[in-house]
Scaffold this active site. Structure first.
Site, PDB file in Angstrom:
ATOM      1  N   TYR A  84       0.899  -6.094  15.359  1.00  0.00           N
ATOM      2  CA  TYR A  84       2.013  -5.632  16.186  1.00  0.00           C
ATOM      3  C   TYR A  84       1.698  -5.599  17.678  1.00  0.00           C
ATOM      4  CZ  TYR A  84       5.377  -4.544  12.558  1.00  0.00           C
ATOM      5  OH  TYR A  84       6.301  -4.641  11.543  1.00  0.00           O
ATOM      6  N   GLU A 109      -1.829  -6.838   7.383  1.00  0.00           N
ATOM      7  CA  GLU A 109      -0.486  -6.626   7.917  1.00  0.00           C
ATOM      8  C   GLU A 109      -0.263  -7.531   9.128  1.00  0.00           C
ATOM      9  OE1 GLU A 109       2.518  -6.256   7.949  1.00  0.00           O
ATOM     10  OE2 GLU A 109       2.830  -4.106   7.628  1.00  0.00           O
ATOM     11  N   HIS A 144       0.820  -1.216   0.000  1.00  0.00           N
ATOM     12  CA  HIS A 144       0.000   0.000   0.000  1.00  0.00           C
ATOM     13  C   HIS A 144       0.851   1.263   0.000  1.00  0.00           C
ATOM     14  CE1 HIS A 144       0.934   0.867   4.220  1.00  0.00           C
ATOM     15  NE2 HIS A 144       0.790  -0.434   4.439  1.00  0.00           N
ATOM     16  N   GLY A 145       0.266   2.360  -0.477  1.00  0.00           N
ATOM     17  CA  GLY A 145       0.932   3.652  -0.405  1.00  0.00           C
ATOM     18  C   GLY A 145       1.095   4.107   1.040  1.00  0.00           C
ATOM     19  N   ARG A 162      10.401  -6.027  14.807  1.00  0.00           N
ATOM     20  CA  ARG A 162       9.937  -5.597  13.480  1.00  0.00           C
ATOM     21  C   ARG A 162      10.294  -6.587  12.390  1.00  0.00           C
ATOM     22  NH1 ARG A 162      12.076  -0.924  11.097  1.00  0.00           N
ATOM     23  NH2 ARG A 162      10.182  -0.822   9.843  1.00  0.00           N
ATOM     24  N   ARG A 163      11.485  -7.156  12.423  1.00  0.00           N
ATOM     25  CA  ARG A 163      11.980  -7.836  11.236  1.00  0.00           C
ATOM     26  C   ARG A 163      12.413  -9.285  11.447  1.00  0.00           C
ATOM     27  NH1 ARG A 163       9.342  -5.000   9.025  1.00  0.00           N
ATOM     28  NH2 ARG A 163       9.789  -3.269   7.618  1.00  0.00           N
ATOM     29  N   GLY A 184       0.109  -2.298  12.207  1.00  0.00           N
ATOM     30  CA  GLY A 184      -0.506  -3.614  12.319  1.00  0.00           C
ATOM     31  C   GLY A 184      -1.909  -3.659  11.750  1.00  0.00           C
ATOM     32  N   SER A 212       0.772   5.410   4.558  1.00  0.00           N
ATOM     33  CA  SER A 212      -0.397   5.625   5.413  1.00  0.00           C
ATOM     34  C   SER A 212      -0.125   6.753   6.401  1.00  0.00           C
ATOM     35  CB  SER A 212      -0.738   4.343   6.183  1.00  0.00           C
ATOM     36  OG  SER A 212       0.204   4.124   7.230  1.00  0.00           O
TER      37      SER A 212
END
Length: 247
Positions: free
Chosen positions: A90, A87, A9-10, A114-115, A22, A12
């Site tokens: 989180y 997504e 998505h662009g 995060r990763r 999230g 946010s």
């Protein structure tokens, strides 16, 4: 040869604010709208056509897809929304500023949240007002299917049934498929397609609004993949994503 197009998505409103998002349903910024429109213009200029489109049930991805299809003059295409493309959740980090969280917990801990593949953030309490368990869009799901937190491993487990049950059959049937989703749901698909190890996935970042094209063989194994448009710009955008969680 088959093609699959994936689009994060662009930008946010919470990307702009550098917040963990999230499953929180935030909208696109003006830049995010322009990124989505530009993706549509790129696809149209390169002669891409689609037969079916897939997206999440979150408006930032859904609206991105709308703008892409509008620029391509294909708003009539069938669109499938699925929570499985949402997504990564989180947990208790949702709504918090990433840089401020890194100052509190350290860059290494936030990078892991995060990763990394199997380190989930702290979970929401079921009664937390940020929890989506009372949201009508998830009414058909069991309580266990609506997460209180997720690591990427959990996201992969959520996304992959959609690959096997929806995306792969559509592609093998000759449908030209576009997916507008999220950074981590796309990372889950890319991890599977490119057979990326649990350790190496930490280094993969998906930029906003740039179409990622996979060329697949008859067994849906990747022949190659590439971003449409300016490759250097895509690399810079991915690097910017990587730096978001640093103090």
């Amino acid at each position: 040869m088959y093609k699959l197009v994936l689009i994060r998505h662009g930008e946010s409103t919470w990307n702009l604010d550098n917040r963990f998002t999230g499953w929180t349903d935030v909208d696109l910024t003006p830049l995010g709208i322009e990124q989505a429109k530009n993706a549509g213009r790129l696809l149209k200029a390169e002669g891409y056509e689609f037969d079916v489109a897939y997206t999440s049930v979150l408006k930032r991805a859904t609206r991105t897809l709308w703008h892409v299809l509008d620029e391509m003059d294909r708003t009539w295409l069938p669109v499938v929304n699925s929570w499985r493309l949402n997504e990564r959740h989180y947990g208790a980090l949702q709504g918090l500023n990433k840089a401020e969280t890194a100052k509190q917990y350290g860059d290494a801990q936030v990078l892991a949240w995060r990763r990394s593949y199997d380190t989930p953030p702290p979970a929401l309490e079921p009664t937390d007002p940020r929890s989506e368990r009372a949201d009508r869009r998830y009414a058909r799901l069991s309580q266990d299917q609506v997460p209180l937190t997720e690591c990427l491993k959990d996201t992969v487990a959520r996304v992959m049934p959609f690959w096997y049950e929806a995306l792969a059959p559509a592609i093998k049937a000759g449908k030209r498929v576009v997916v507008a989703a999220h950074g981590n749901s796309i990372r889950a698909l890319v991890k599977y397609l490119d057979n990326i190890s649990d350790d190496d996935i930490v280094g993969l970042n998906i930029p906003n609004g740039i179409p990622l094209v996979y060329e697949l063989d008859e067994n849906l194994k990747p022949i190659r993949h590439y971003y449409l448009g300016d490759a250097e710009a895509a690399a810079k955008a991915a690097a910017a994503v990587a730096s978001q969680g640093k103090a």
